[in-house]
Write a protein that holds these residues in place. Structure first.
Motif, PDB file in Angstrom:
ATOM      1  N   PHE A 148       0.816  -1.214   0.000  1.00 32.07           N
ATOM      2  CA  PHE A 148       0.000   0.000   0.000  1.00 32.07           C
ATOM      3  C   PHE A 148       0.849   1.264   0.000  1.00 32.07           C
ATOM      4  O   PHE A 148       0.331   2.364   0.155  1.00 32.07           O
ATOM      5  CB  PHE A 148      -0.916   0.011   1.241  1.00 32.07           C
ATOM      6  N   ILE A 149       2.136   1.121  -0.220  1.00 34.52           N
ATOM      7  CA  ILE A 149       3.085   2.207  -0.016  1.00 34.52           C
ATOM      8  C   ILE A 149       2.788   3.445  -0.869  1.00 34.52           C
ATOM      9  O   ILE A 149       2.993   4.570  -0.430  1.00 34.52           O
ATOM     10  CB  ILE A 149       4.530   1.712  -0.266  1.00 34.52           C
ATOM     11  N   ASP A 150       2.284   3.267  -2.075  1.00 34.28           N
ATOM     12  CA  ASP A 150       2.047   4.411  -2.961  1.00 34.28           C
ATOM     13  C   ASP A 150       0.583   4.815  -3.041  1.00 34.28           C
ATOM     14  O   ASP A 150       0.207   5.655  -3.870  1.00 34.28           O
ATOM     15  CB  ASP A 150       2.588   4.104  -4.357  1.00 34.28           C
ATOM     16  N   ARG A 151      -0.254   4.247  -2.180  1.00 35.51           N
ATOM     17  CA  ARG A 151      -1.665   4.633  -2.178  1.00 35.51           C
ATOM     18  C   ARG A 151      -1.870   5.925  -1.388  1.00 35.51           C
ATOM     19  O   ARG A 151      -1.037   6.331  -0.590  1.00 35.51           O
ATOM     20  CB  ARG A 151      -2.518   3.516  -1.572  1.00 35.51           C
ATOM     21  N   MET A 152      -3.010   6.538  -1.606  1.00 38.81           N
ATOM     22  CA  MET A 152      -3.396   7.714  -0.848  1.00 38.81           C
ATOM     23  C   MET A 152      -4.244   7.281   0.344  1.00 38.81           C
ATOM     24  O   MET A 152      -4.924   6.244   0.301  1.00 38.81           O
ATOM     25  CB  MET A 152      -4.183   8.692  -1.713  1.00 38.81           C
ATOM     26  N   PRO A 153      -4.234   8.030   1.440  1.00 38.39           N
ATOM     27  CA  PRO A 153      -5.027   7.654   2.611  1.00 38.39           C
ATOM     28  C   PRO A 153      -6.502   7.434   2.312  1.00 38.39           C
ATOM     29  O   PRO A 153      -7.148   6.595   2.945  1.00 38.39           O
ATOM     30  CB  PRO A 153      -4.824   8.849   3.550  1.00 38.39           C
ATOM     31  N   SER A 154      -7.035   8.164   1.339  1.00 43.03           N
ATOM     32  CA  SER A 154      -8.455   8.009   1.012  1.00 43.03           C
ATOM     33  C   SER A 154      -8.784   6.627   0.464  1.00 43.03           C
ATOM     34  O   SER A 154      -9.954   6.218   0.453  1.00 43.03           O
ATOM     35  CB  SER A 154      -8.869   9.076  -0.009  1.00 43.03           C
ATOM     36  N   ALA A 155      -7.774   5.901   0.011  1.00 43.10           N
ATOM     37  CA  ALA A 155      -7.985   4.565  -0.541  1.00 43.10           C
ATOM     38  C   ALA A 155      -7.835   3.478   0.518  1.00 43.10           C
ATOM     39  O   ALA A 155      -7.912   2.285   0.196  1.00 43.10           O
ATOM     40  CB  ALA A 155      -7.000   4.301  -1.676  1.00 43.10           C
ATOM     41  N   LEU A 156      -7.658   3.869   1.786  1.00 46.89           N
ATOM     42  CA  LEU A 156      -7.443   2.905   2.852  1.00 46.89           C
ATOM     43  C   LEU A 156      -8.679   2.779   3.732  1.00 46.89           C
ATOM     44  O   LEU A 156      -9.472   3.716   3.864  1.00 46.89           O
ATOM     45  CB  LEU A 156      -6.267   3.349   3.730  1.00 46.89           C
TER      46      LEU A 156
END
Length: 202
Positions: free
Chosen positions: A139-147
């Motif tokens: 998940f290293i390159d995801r944005m917080p909104s995608a978590l």
């Protein structure tokens, strides 16, 4: 860290008092947190749990009493002096408090980017290391909104770990999470048991 600091308790509260106007929040609170140990502060909403953490971080000053961190009295320190103490403190805030405009990698490495001269490649390696530790390497390159909520809390734990603090502080890290997700986050906290000293408010 000097020998005397290594031998001193991680945290000492000695007869600490704090009031906001007429409302007394803390009345003679005293406790010690020894190195390598965990202390959990329990209490109802508004009983002063988060206030204790803010006092530890130097965001508030007590009306009376003494606060010691790593053998140094901090309640009388200036902001500049307190900044040096905070280097050894990692904080997991309520709700995670991630920067929504930054990626997971940028959130986790924030203090390393802002407060050190560590080469960018080494920062990335450290970020990968701590995210791998909590099972979020993919998940290293995801944005917080995608978590999910639980993933955001785990990223917040990784961010607190990244700077390798000696003391980790958790402010109700599982509040508002469903039981299964809360259990997952608690398991991540337990995995850190031998990594650092911890003070957890619940």
């Amino acid at each position: 860290m000097a020998v005397a600091e290594r031998e001193a308790p991680a945290v000492v509260f000695d007869n600490v008092h704090l009031a906001f106007d007429e409302k007394k929040i803390l009345k003679g609170v005293s406790f010690r947190l020894e190195r390598g140990h965990t202390k959990i502060i329990l209490g109802a909403s508004g009983s002063g749990k988060s206030t204790i953490l803010k006092l530890l971080l130097g965001l508030l000053k007590p009306d009376a009493g003494e606060i010691w961190i790593n053998g140094e009295r901090t309640d009388t320190m200036t902001e500049a002096q307190m900044m040096k103490v905070r280097v050894d403190l990692g904080m997991v805030f309520q709700e995670g408090a991630l920067f929504d405009s930054l990626s997971v990698a940028e959130n986790v490495g924030y203090r390393l980017y802002e407060e050190t001269r560590m080469p960018l490649q080494e920062v990335r390696q450290r970020v990968e290391e701590v995210l791998g530790f909590i099972g979020l390497g993919d998940f290293i390159d995801r944005m917080p909104s995608a978590l999910s909520g639980g993933q955001r809390r785990r990223v917040a734990i990784a961010r607190a770990m990244a700077f390798k603090p000696g003391i980790l502080l958790y402010d109700e890290a599982t509040t508002g999470l469903d039981p299964i997700t809360a259990t997952t986050v608690n398991q991540e906290v337990v995995k850190l048991d031998r990594k650092s000293t911890r003070l957890n408010s619940s």
